[in-house]
Scaffold this motif. Structure first.
Motif, mmCIF file in Angstrom:
data_model
loop_
_atom_site.group_PDB
_atom_site.id
_atom_site.type_symbol
_atom_site.label_atom_id
_atom_site.label_comp_id
_atom_site.label_asym_id
_atom_site.label_seq_id
_atom_site.Cartn_x
_atom_site.Cartn_y
_atom_site.Cartn_z
ATOM 1 N N GLY A 479 0.796 -1.218 0.000
ATOM 2 C CA GLY A 479 0.000 0.000 0.000
ATOM 3 C C GLY A 479 0.827 1.266 0.000
ATOM 4 N N SER A 480 2.069 1.180 -0.446
ATOM 5 C CA SER A 480 2.967 2.332 -0.438
ATOM 6 C C SER A 480 2.974 3.009 -1.803
ATOM 7 N N ASP A 481 2.997 4.344 -1.790
ATOM 8 C CA ASP A 481 3.037 5.101 -3.042
ATOM 9 C C ASP A 481 4.441 5.214 -3.608
ATOM 10 N N SER A 482 5.444 4.962 -2.800
ATOM 11 C CA SER A 482 6.829 5.070 -3.244
ATOM 12 C C SER A 482 7.571 3.779 -2.926
ATOM 13 N N ILE A 483 8.688 3.587 -3.619
ATOM 14 C CA ILE A 483 9.502 2.386 -3.421
ATOM 15 C C ILE A 483 10.501 2.661 -2.304
ATOM 16 N N ALA A 484 10.342 1.919 -1.215
ATOM 17 C CA ALA A 484 11.261 2.068 -0.079
ATOM 18 C C ALA A 484 12.441 1.106 -0.239
ATOM 19 N N GLN A 485 13.437 1.288 0.624
ATOM 20 C CA GLN A 485 14.629 0.434 0.540
ATOM 21 C C GLN A 485 14.294 -1.018 0.850
ATOM 22 N N THR A 486 13.350 -1.254 1.751
ATOM 23 C CA THR A 486 12.949 -2.634 2.057
ATOM 24 C C THR A 486 12.318 -3.308 0.838
ATOM 25 N N HIS A 487 11.565 -2.542 0.068
ATOM 26 C CA HIS A 487 10.963 -3.097 -1.160
ATOM 27 C C HIS A 487 12.045 -3.450 -2.166
ATOM 28 N N LEU A 488 13.041 -2.578 -2.284
ATOM 29 C CA LEU A 488 14.104 -2.816 -3.255
ATOM 30 C C LEU A 488 14.970 -4.006 -2.854
ATOM 31 N N THR A 489 15.323 -4.099 -1.585
ATOM 32 C CA THR A 489 16.162 -5.216 -1.143
ATOM 33 C C THR A 489 15.429 -6.547 -1.261
ATOM 34 N N GLU A 490 14.127 -6.544 -1.016
ATOM 35 C CA GLU A 490 13.370 -7.789 -1.192
ATOM 36 C C GLU A 490 13.333 -8.185 -2.667
ATOM 37 N N ALA A 491 13.161 -7.191 -3.550
ATOM 38 C CA ALA A 491 13.163 -7.488 -4.983
ATOM 39 C C ALA A 491 14.498 -8.066 -5.425
ATOM 40 N N VAL A 492 15.599 -7.541 -4.870
ATOM 41 C CA VAL A 492 16.925 -8.050 -5.210
ATOM 42 C C VAL A 492 17.096 -9.486 -4.722
ATOM 43 N N SER A 493 16.459 -9.829 -3.618
ATOM 44 C CA SER A 493 16.590 -11.188 -3.082
ATOM 45 C C SER A 493 15.979 -12.232 -4.016
ATOM 46 N N TYR A 494 15.100 -11.800 -4.928
ATOM 47 C CA TYR A 494 14.488 -12.734 -5.875
ATOM 48 C C TYR A 494 15.299 -12.801 -7.170
ATOM 49 N N ARG A 495 16.610 -12.784 -7.072
ATOM 50 C CA ARG A 495 17.509 -13.002 -8.211
ATOM 51 C C ARG A 495 18.429 -14.179 -7.902
ATOM 52 N N ALA A 496 17.834 -15.250 -7.409
ATOM 53 C CA ALA A 496 18.623 -16.390 -6.934
ATOM 54 C C ALA A 496 19.345 -17.111 -8.057
ATOM 55 N N VAL A 497 18.815 -17.065 -9.272
ATOM 56 C CA VAL A 497 19.452 -17.811 -10.353
ATOM 57 C C VAL A 497 20.802 -17.206 -10.710
#
Length: 506
Positions: A479-497
């Protein structure tokens, strides 16, 4: 009257061009010829039409009969021209009136008894007949499919006699009526049945919300296929436009179409032995493949490295463009292919590389050969990749899952998807480069962090953009209007390959 002209429709890809059926009766030895580039199934109409007319009580003219299917350079196939040919013979021999024939189009396969059987490609034919300002007459079993098009005014019949009675003004035909829709969605397996694997469930929720491509990898039996099979239960219901586009693909295919479930997103899971034609479409007369049948739905590829590498690489262009172009010497056809790709694989031939509980029997060279079946450009097109580890033994006997149900997850997914559509008119996975700069702005600190990660793992520009898109979806779920650092770090964690490949290289 020795000549009759009937209007009908062929099916060429996603289009339904007009075909004029000209029937001419002349003196000479009795014969029956069909010209105009007919396929074998169309040539066999001679026997079906003859038997249908006789069994319906009509006289079959003992004349020289020539049927021309114009335009002559357009291939015709299927039994859809049986009814136009039969009506043309009856009109040319003055056994039925021809006053209405200029305002209607006919399509239908004839049984030997004169009953009408369904045909393929109804939806594009209905749309084309509307544009030509003609009324389309179809077999009764095609009525529910035709009624999906608003204001179609199509009429349906069950028997050849009903059609001739309608043309003679003796009775009326029923309008095509929509099928009774299932008020309850199809019962999919519930996410709550999956024990543990909370991170994988979270990844699946993000993928569903933003329509991101997702790759699971891990040892055998960890729940990769089980998780993927539960994705349809958390996806939003298709819009009318999406459902109609998907229904059109099924209408021209050999898969069959169920009008009562037409708002359900397709979920296709082809076997790894599938050929290139089966997966992306093609053939001498091009047909849609699995990627088109999954249009606005999900394509699940289990045991990904077991697919032929050349077949998998054919997915690269459709994943970017959302369509597949089949080129042949005579013509070029486009089929839609806006699908969400979900894949599962083992990290090694034995499946146990990286499994702390079971030793790996594969050598490093065998593992490299196994993973090299997947090209780098294909792996780069996955927005997310995640390891699904083996569960501890004490978790296996857990009586009840500690996660959310599919219904609860679906509510959050629908809210996030609605937010995306209201903000930018498309899902986050479909954002263009210009939209990415407009709707996915990063703070200077987050931008510096992302640049450092991209350099560390040697990620491509495409992977850079996909990380931002996934972060935007995570922010929407929160429900956030902006991308926070927690959102970005979680997205980076989904690059396991990428981490898996880097570990293998070292």
């Amino acid at each position: 009257m020795q000549l009759a002209v009937i209007h009908s429709r062929a099916v060429v890809g996603m289009d339904s061009p007009e075909v004029t059926v000209e029937v001419h009766l002349s003196a000479g030895l009795p014969s029956f010829s069909i010209v105009g580039l007919p396929e074998t199934s169309v040539k066999e109409a001679k026997e079906r039409v003859r038997s249908a007319l006789l069994n319906a009580g009509f006289d079959f003219p003992a004349r020289r009969i020539v049927v021309n299917l114009a335009p002559a350079d357009l291939p015709k196939e299927g039994g859809r021209f049986d009814l136009p040919i039969a009506i043309g013979i009856l009109a040319a021999s003055e056994q039925c009136q021809s006053d209405k024939l200029s305002q209607v189009e006919l399509a239908g396969e004839l049984a030997l008894s004169g009953e009408l059987r369904p045909v393929q490609g109804v939806i594009p034919a209905v749309i084309a007949s509307q544009q030509a300002n003609r009324q389309l007459m179809l077999p009764e079993t095609n009525g529910a499919e035709a009624a999906l098009i608003e204001a179609s005014h199509c009429v349906t019949a069950r028997h050849l006699l009903a059609v001739t009675s309608w043309l003679n003004g003796q009775s009326e035909l029923a309008l095509a009526l929509p099928a009774k829709l299932n008020k309850q969605p199809l019962q999919h397996a519930d996410m709550q049945d999956v024990i543990g694997q909370q991170q994988a469930k979270r990844a699946l929720t993000i993928a569903a919300a933003g329509r991101h491509h997702l790759l699971f990898y891990g040892p055998p039996g960890t729940g990769k296929t089980m998780l993927a099979s539960r994705l349809p239960g958390i996806l939003p219901t298709m819009s009318v436009q999406e459902a109609l586009a998907s229904a059109t693909v099924y209408s021209i295919s050999h898969q069959g179409f169920n009008a009562s479930n037409w708002r359900q997103r397709p979920f296709r899971a082809p076997h790894h032995s599938s050929s290139a034609v089966a997966l992306v479409g093609g053939g001498s007369q091009p047909r849609p493949g699995e990627i088109s049948l999954a249009h606005h739905g999900v394509l699940f590829l289990d045991e990904l490295p077991e697919f032929d590498r050349k077949v998998l690489d054919m997915l690269r262009q459709p994943l970017e463009s959302g369509q597949i172009t089949i080129s042949r010497a005579a013509r070029q056809l486009d089929f839609p292919a806006q699908f969400q790709l979900i894949a599962a694989m083992n990290p090694s031939p034995c499946g146990n590389w990286g499994n702390p509980h079971v030793g790996c029997r594969s050598t490093p060279d065998e593992i490299r050969r196994y993973l090299n079946k997947l090209s780098g450009p294909l792996l780069d097109r996955f927005d997310m990749s995640l390891e699904v580890p083996a569960l501890p033994a004490d978790k296996l006997h857990q009586q009840q899952s500690d996660g959310e149900s599919s219904a609860t997850i679906r509510q959050r997914v629908e809210l996030a998807r609605l937010k995306q559509l209201q903000r930018q008119g498309c899902t986050n996975a479909q954002l263009s480069s210009s939209q990415l700069h407009q709707f996915c702005l990063l703070s200077p600190d987050n931008l510096t962090l992302l640049q450092r990660i991209v350099q560390q793992f040697g990620l491509s520009a495409r992977a850079h953009q996909r990380i931002i898109k996934v972060a935007r979806t995570i922010a929407d779920l929160d429900g956030s209007d902006s991308i926070a650092q927690t959102h970005l770090t979680e997205a980076v964690s989904y690059r396991a390959v990428e981490r898996l490949m880097q570990q293998l290289a070292n």
